[in-house]
Design an enzyme around this catalytic site. Structure first.
Site, mmCIF file in Angstrom:
data_model
loop_
_atom_site.group_PDB
_atom_site.id
_atom_site.type_symbol
_atom_site.label_atom_id
_atom_site.label_comp_id
_atom_site.label_asym_id
_atom_site.label_seq_id
_atom_site.Cartn_x
_atom_site.Cartn_y
_atom_site.Cartn_z
ATOM 1 N N GLY A 36 -119.817 -32.645 -1.070
ATOM 2 C CA GLY A 36 -118.498 -32.315 -0.536
ATOM 3 C C GLY A 36 -117.873 -31.114 -1.207
ATOM 4 O O GLY A 36 -116.681 -31.093 -1.482
ATOM 5 N N CYS A 37 -118.672 -30.106 -1.456
ATOM 6 C CA CYS A 37 -118.255 -28.938 -2.232
ATOM 7 C C CYS A 37 -118.311 -27.696 -1.351
ATOM 8 O O CYS A 37 -119.057 -27.652 -0.370
ATOM 9 C CB CYS A 37 -119.232 -28.811 -3.412
ATOM 10 S SG CYS A 37 -119.103 -27.320 -4.391
ATOM 11 N N GLY A 38 -117.557 -26.679 -1.711
ATOM 12 C CA GLY A 38 -117.625 -25.413 -0.994
ATOM 13 C C GLY A 38 -119.013 -24.797 -1.031
ATOM 14 O O GLY A 38 -119.377 -24.010 -0.160
#
Length: 161
Positions: A36-38
């Site tokens: 769930g990270c950029g």
């Protein structure tokens, strides 16, 4: 005798021990990952590198880590399913670990000693920090999270010969 990458045992997503000496003679790219990270879209680039170069000796090892903004929530099975469904990931992935602090995985403690970050920092700053290991098990480069798989491809190709 100095410790080698091949001295470590890690845990796969099904909680089985994996001796890293099975990768002797391979070029390894070790990455702390998150879902769930950029930087999560880097899974696509990592998978592309793996598919392009696995027959030449590249193995990418993914280690989910939830230490940065709770960006790797869920069980190993949920993480594996997410990676497969969204990015077609087939490279080896392992059990969720800590990369910093007192509970940091021994492999990551060793990796950080071998190649420090910016200004000599030992800590991992964020998801998708990458360590490149040559065929002899030596850590040759540390890449920041913002270094994309495409940008590090030349360094991988050089080690693959």
């Amino acid at each position: 005798m100095e410790k080698s990458i091949y001295d470590f045992v890690v845990t796969d997503m099904k909680k089985n021990p994996v001796k890293l000496d099975i990768y002797k003679g391979k070029v390894l790219l070790i990455v702390n990952t998150a879902t769930g990270c950029g930087f999560t879209p880097q899974y696509k680039g990592l998978e592309n590198l793996y598919r392009l170069y696995k027959d030449y000796g590249l193995v990418i090892l993914g280690f989910p880590c939830n230490q940065f903004g709770n960006q790797a929530p869920g069980t190993e099975e949920e993480i594996s399913d997410f990676c497969e469904l969204n990015y077609g990931v087939t490279f080896p992935q392992f059990a969720k670990i800590d990369v910093n602090g007192k509970d940091a995985d021994p492999l990551y403690k060793w990796l950080k000693e071998q190649k420090k970050g910016i200004l000599g920092s030992k800590s991992i700053k964020w998801n998708f920090t990458k360590f490149l290991i040559d065929r002899n098990g030596k850590v040759v480069r540390r890449f920041s999270p913002s270094d994309t798989p495409e940008e590090i491809e030349p360094a991988i190709k050089e080690l693959l010969g």
